[in-house]
Structures are given as C-alpha cells and as structure tokens.
Write a protein that holds these residues in place. Structure first.
Motif, PDB file in Angstrom:
ATOM      1  N   ASN A  77       0.849  -1.183   0.000  1.00 39.15           N
ATOM      2  CA  ASN A  77       0.000   0.000   0.000  1.00 39.15           C
ATOM      3  C   ASN A  77       0.891   1.242   0.000  1.00 39.15           C
ATOM      4  OD1 ASN A  77      -2.815  -1.257   0.487  1.00 39.15           O
ATOM      5  ND2 ASN A  77      -1.562  -2.155   2.108  1.00 39.15           N
ATOM      6  N   CYS A  78       0.822   2.000  -1.076  1.00 37.34           N
ATOM      7  CA  CYS A  78       1.678   3.169  -1.207  1.00 37.34           C
ATOM      8  C   CYS A  78       1.067   4.135  -2.216  1.00 37.34           C
ATOM      9  CB  CYS A  78       3.095   2.775  -1.636  1.00 37.34           C
ATOM     10  SG  CYS A  78       3.165   1.822  -3.174  1.00 37.34           S
ATOM     11  N   VAL A  79       1.559   5.354  -2.194  1.00 35.66           N
ATOM     12  CA  VAL A  79       1.071   6.366  -3.130  1.00 35.66           C
ATOM     13  C   VAL A  79       2.262   7.167  -3.643  1.00 35.66           C
ATOM     14  CG1 VAL A  79       0.594   7.995  -1.245  1.00 35.66           C
ATOM     15  CG2 VAL A  79      -0.533   8.282  -3.463  1.00 35.66           C
ATOM     16  N   SER A  80       2.241   7.427  -4.946  1.00 34.63           N
ATOM     17  CA  SER A  80       3.287   8.213  -5.605  1.00 34.63           C
ATOM     18  C   SER A  80       2.638   9.396  -6.299  1.00 34.63           C
ATOM     19  CB  SER A  80       4.047   7.366  -6.621  1.00 34.63           C
ATOM     20  OG  SER A  80       4.591   6.215  -6.019  1.00 34.63           O
ATOM     21  N   GLU A  81       3.388  10.479  -6.400  1.00 37.43           N
ATOM     22  CA  GLU A  81       2.825  11.691  -7.012  1.00 37.43           C
ATOM     23  C   GLU A  81       3.942  12.510  -7.658  1.00 37.43           C
ATOM     24  OE1 GLU A  81       0.178  14.003  -4.475  1.00 37.43           O
ATOM     25  OE2 GLU A  81       0.951  15.846  -5.358  1.00 37.43           O
ATOM     26  N   THR A  82       3.586  13.208  -8.720  1.00 38.31           N
ATOM     27  CA  THR A  82       4.524  14.116  -9.364  1.00 38.31           C
ATOM     28  C   THR A  82       3.763  15.250 -10.024  1.00 38.31           C
ATOM     29  OG1 THR A  82       6.448  14.224 -10.842  1.00 38.31           O
ATOM     30  CG2 THR A  82       4.542  12.979 -11.621  1.00 38.31           C
ATOM     31  N   ALA A  83       4.503  16.270 -10.429  1.00 36.22           N
ATOM     32  CA  ALA A  83       3.960  17.371 -11.228  1.00 36.22           C
ATOM     33  C   ALA A  83       4.955  17.621 -12.346  1.00 36.22           C
ATOM     34  CB  ALA A  83       3.776  18.631 -10.382  1.00 36.22           C
ATOM     35  N   LEU A  84       4.453  17.689 -13.579  1.00 41.13           N
ATOM     36  CA  LEU A  84       5.354  17.875 -14.705  1.00 41.13           C
ATOM     37  C   LEU A  84       4.886  18.992 -15.607  1.00 41.13           C
ATOM     38  CD1 LEU A  84       4.763  15.308 -17.533  1.00 41.13           C
ATOM     39  CD2 LEU A  84       3.394  15.234 -15.459  1.00 41.13           C
ATOM     40  N   GLU A  85       5.850  19.606 -16.248  1.00 44.08           N
ATOM     41  CA  GLU A  85       5.610  20.628 -17.252  1.00 44.08           C
ATOM     42  C   GLU A  85       6.156  20.095 -18.568  1.00 44.08           C
ATOM     43  OE1 GLU A  85       7.109  24.362 -15.877  1.00 44.08           O
ATOM     44  OE2 GLU A  85       6.098  24.194 -13.933  1.00 44.08           O
TER      45      GLU A  85
END
Length: 221
Positions: A77-85
């Motif tokens: 159980n895990c969560v990953s996140e990013t923000a890209l341009e």
C-alpha cells in the motif's frame, strides 16, 4: 554454541523523506534507470534547478534508450505523485507517471497530444507484450502543469490527475498490480520487482524534454 553479543548502539536506517524536490545536485541513491546509466544527455538536475529534466527518447516497450527515473515499490500500500511541465506537439511525444515491471509489463499515465494538437491525458500500458489503452484520450487543453498520482491498494493500481494540484480526479478503472510482479506472467525469467517512476518519450527524434518538479513516494498503513 552460544556467544555473547556485543552491546552495540542501535543504528536504524535513516527514514527517507516522502518528497524529493530535486533540489540536490545529485540524484538520491534509491533511483534506478533502464539499462543506461544516468547521464546529463538525457537526465539533468542542473539545466533547470529544482526540477528533474528528462529528455524524451524511446518508448517504454523499446529495449534501449528509455528515459526512466524510477524507484522500487517497497509496500503493498503506497502512493506516488509528481507534477510535470511538458509541451507535446505530436502524439508521439509523451511524458508522465509509470508503474513498471518490464517492457512487456507496465501501466502509464501520460500527457501527450492528439492528432489535432490538443493536449490530452490517457492511461495506457503493455501487459504480456500486448499494448492496451485503458481510457480514452481526455482533452485537458494547454496546461502549464499536470499533476499525476498513483495509489496502490494491495494488488490494485489507481491513477489520478489534477490540473491545479488541489482537485483530484481518478482516471480509468483500478488496474491489476499482479501483472507487475515476479509471479505475474508465464515468462520464466522474472526477477526485477516492481517500480514506480517518471518517464519521457519522443519518437519524433526532436528529443523534447519534460520537467518534473517533484516526486513523492509514501507507504501507507
């Protein structure tokens, strides 16, 4: 045989921060790539300080020259996140967040553009060497930044996206994580374990880059 153990002080492994803002001049040791070592020619922390810049190269199904920055999945159980341009001008240019086991075993939330130049997001993948589109192309308009998230709940992956970093929308149905495991295929040689990470691709040969502002990885109870 019994031996008296020495009385040593505990040396717990340092707890890694949830967020990597890419502010360092070097990548964290947890990251891995596909076949190619990390080189300034395709990944840079200096060309745009505070961002990981990935130059688009071959597609995930290729055997060579993928621009992938990934870390191992360490919990069910895990969560990953990013923000890209990213500013794609062709359907053959794409970047985003990937759950990866192998070239024939991965899921990918990408931002790209359609045939008329509208920016889109879509969930695609390749399971047992069969390319699949798990959602239709969702037109989002020209966005300066796209936020992406992947949550794993035992053996299910769920992708989400946001255009402002606050309001999140799930995209697509939950995807079976079993396929991205050592036992998830009829292949004999499967031993790498699952990864989650960032990816950029440009099949036009122009090598446009995607800038990733951060990468979060957090295990859940």
């Amino acid at each position: 045989m019994e031996i008296q153990a020495p009385k040593l002080a505990a040396q717990p492994w340092p707890v890694e921060a949830i967020r990597d803002d890419f502010d360092s001049s070097e990548l964290a040791v947890k990251y891995q790539s596909l076949k190619d070592p990390f080189e300034e020619s395709w990944i840079s922390l200096s060309q745009r300080p505070g961002y990981a810049r990935l130059v688009g190269r071959d597609y995930l199904y290729s055997r060579y020259n993928q621009s992938l920055l990934a870390q191992r999945v360490t919990a069910f159980n895990c969560v990953s996140e990013t923000a890209l341009e990213f500013a794609p001008r062709s359907p053959r240019q794409m970047a985003g967040l990937v759950a990866y086991y192998s070239r024939g075993g991965h899921y990918f939330l990408k931002t790209s553009c359609n045939d008329v130049g509208e920016q889109i997001i879509q969930v695609v993948g390749d399971i047992d060497d069969k390319y699949q589109e798990y959602t239709d192309e969702l037109v989002i308009g020209r966005c300066e930044r796209v936020y992406m998230r992947l949550e794993q709940n035992t053996h299910w992956y769920q992708f989400s996206y946001s255009l402002d970093g606050t309001s999140w929308q799930t995209i697509g149905e939950p995807l079976n994580a079993t396929h991205l495991s050592d036992e998830g295929s009829n292949d004999v040689f499967r031993f790498t374990g699952s990864f989650v990470g960032l990816f950029a691709c440009d099949l036009t040969g122009k090598h446009i880059a995607a800038d990733f502002d951060y990468f979060d990885y957090q295990t859940l109870d």
